[in-house]
Design a protein around this motif. Structure first.
Motif, PDB file in Angstrom:
ATOM      1  N   GLU A 127      40.596  39.326  32.338  1.00 32.47           N
ATOM      2  CA  GLU A 127      41.053  38.911  31.019  1.00 32.47           C
ATOM      3  C   GLU A 127      39.859  37.865  30.835  1.00 32.47           C
ATOM      4  O   GLU A 127      39.312  37.736  29.711  1.00 32.47           O
ATOM      5  CB  GLU A 127      42.425  38.442  30.817  1.00 32.47           C
ATOM      6  N   LEU A 128      39.720  36.942  31.771  1.00 34.55           N
ATOM      7  CA  LEU A 128      38.903  35.647  31.709  1.00 34.55           C
ATOM      8  C   LEU A 128      37.401  36.410  31.519  1.00 34.55           C
ATOM      9  O   LEU A 128      36.819  35.901  30.622  1.00 34.55           O
ATOM     10  CB  LEU A 128      39.006  34.958  32.904  1.00 34.55           C
ATOM     11  N   ARG A 187      42.344  30.162  35.872  1.00 35.05           N
ATOM     12  CA  ARG A 187      42.835  31.166  36.152  1.00 35.05           C
ATOM     13  C   ARG A 187      44.652  31.391  36.074  1.00 35.05           C
ATOM     14  O   ARG A 187      45.276  32.264  36.086  1.00 35.05           O
ATOM     15  CB  ARG A 187      42.531  31.931  37.653  1.00 35.05           C
ATOM     16  N   ASN A 188      45.034  29.974  35.799  1.00 38.07           N
ATOM     17  CA  ASN A 188      46.297  29.762  35.847  1.00 38.07           C
ATOM     18  C   ASN A 188      46.959  29.212  34.604  1.00 38.07           C
ATOM     19  O   ASN A 188      46.313  28.502  33.809  1.00 38.07           O
ATOM     20  CB  ASN A 188      47.032  29.037  36.988  1.00 38.07           C
ATOM     21  N   THR A 215      41.221  40.945  39.675  1.00 30.59           N
ATOM     22  CA  THR A 215      42.515  41.245  39.284  1.00 30.59           C
ATOM     23  C   THR A 215      42.440  41.491  37.714  1.00 30.59           C
ATOM     24  O   THR A 215      41.844  41.050  37.047  1.00 30.59           O
ATOM     25  CB  THR A 215      43.408  40.068  39.822  1.00 30.59           C
ATOM     26  N   ASP A 216      43.701  41.996  37.112  1.00 22.24           N
ATOM     27  CA  ASP A 216      44.016  41.912  35.817  1.00 22.24           C
ATOM     28  C   ASP A 216      43.664  40.494  34.962  1.00 22.24           C
ATOM     29  O   ASP A 216      43.133  40.492  34.002  1.00 22.24           O
ATOM     30  CB  ASP A 216      45.219  42.387  35.363  1.00 22.24           C
ATOM     31  N   LYS A 217      44.358  39.490  35.709  1.00 18.67           N
ATOM     32  CA  LYS A 217      44.083  38.256  35.076  1.00 18.67           C
ATOM     33  C   LYS A 217      42.649  37.706  35.045  1.00 18.67           C
ATOM     34  O   LYS A 217      42.200  36.992  34.153  1.00 18.67           O
ATOM     35  CB  LYS A 217      44.851  37.192  35.943  1.00 18.67           C
ATOM     36  N   ASP A 218      41.714  37.986  36.176  1.00 19.39           N
ATOM     37  CA  ASP A 218      40.347  37.669  36.176  1.00 19.39           C
ATOM     38  C   ASP A 218      39.729  38.620  35.199  1.00 19.39           C
ATOM     39  O   ASP A 218      38.980  38.039  34.489  1.00 19.39           O
ATOM     40  CB  ASP A 218      39.882  37.964  37.641  1.00 19.39           C
TER      41      ASP A 218
END
Length: 78
Positions: free
Chosen positions: A21-22, A77-78, A16-19
Motif C-alpha cells: 500500500e505504501l 508502516r503503522n 506485505t500487503d501493508k508495505d
C-alpha cells in the motif's frame, strides 16, 4: 543504481500487503508527476524564524538528538 523491471517485480513480491500500500502510493505519485522535475527557485526571503529553526536543528544534530530510519519506517508502516 540501475534496476530492471524484473528485479523490481521480484522485490514487490516479497512485500506485505501493508508495505505494498505504501509503495503503491509512492509509485502513483511518481508516475503522475511531470517529466520536468526542475524545482522552482525559492525567492522568499529567509526569516529570523527560519534561521532559528535551522540553528535549533544543527544543535540537535550535534547533540546526537536524531530520529533513526528504523523509527521513521515504523511510523510510516503503522
Amino acid at each position: 543504481m540501475a534496476i530492471s523491471k524484473e528485479r523490481l517485480h521480484e522485490l514487490l513480491g516479497q512485500l506485505t500487503d501493508k508495505d505494498l500500500e505504501l509503495v503503491s502510493e509512492l509509485v502513483e505519485r511518481l508516475s503522475q508527476t511531470s517529466t520536468n522535475r526542475e524545482i522552482p527557485l525559492d525567492d522568499e526571503p529567509t526569516t529570523q524564524d527560519d534561521l532559528d529553526a535551522i540553528n535549533q536543528a544543527r544543535e540537535a544534530y550535534l547533540k546526537g538528538e536524531l530520529i533513526s530510519l528504523k523509527d521513521i519506517e515504523h511510523e510510516l508502516r503503522n
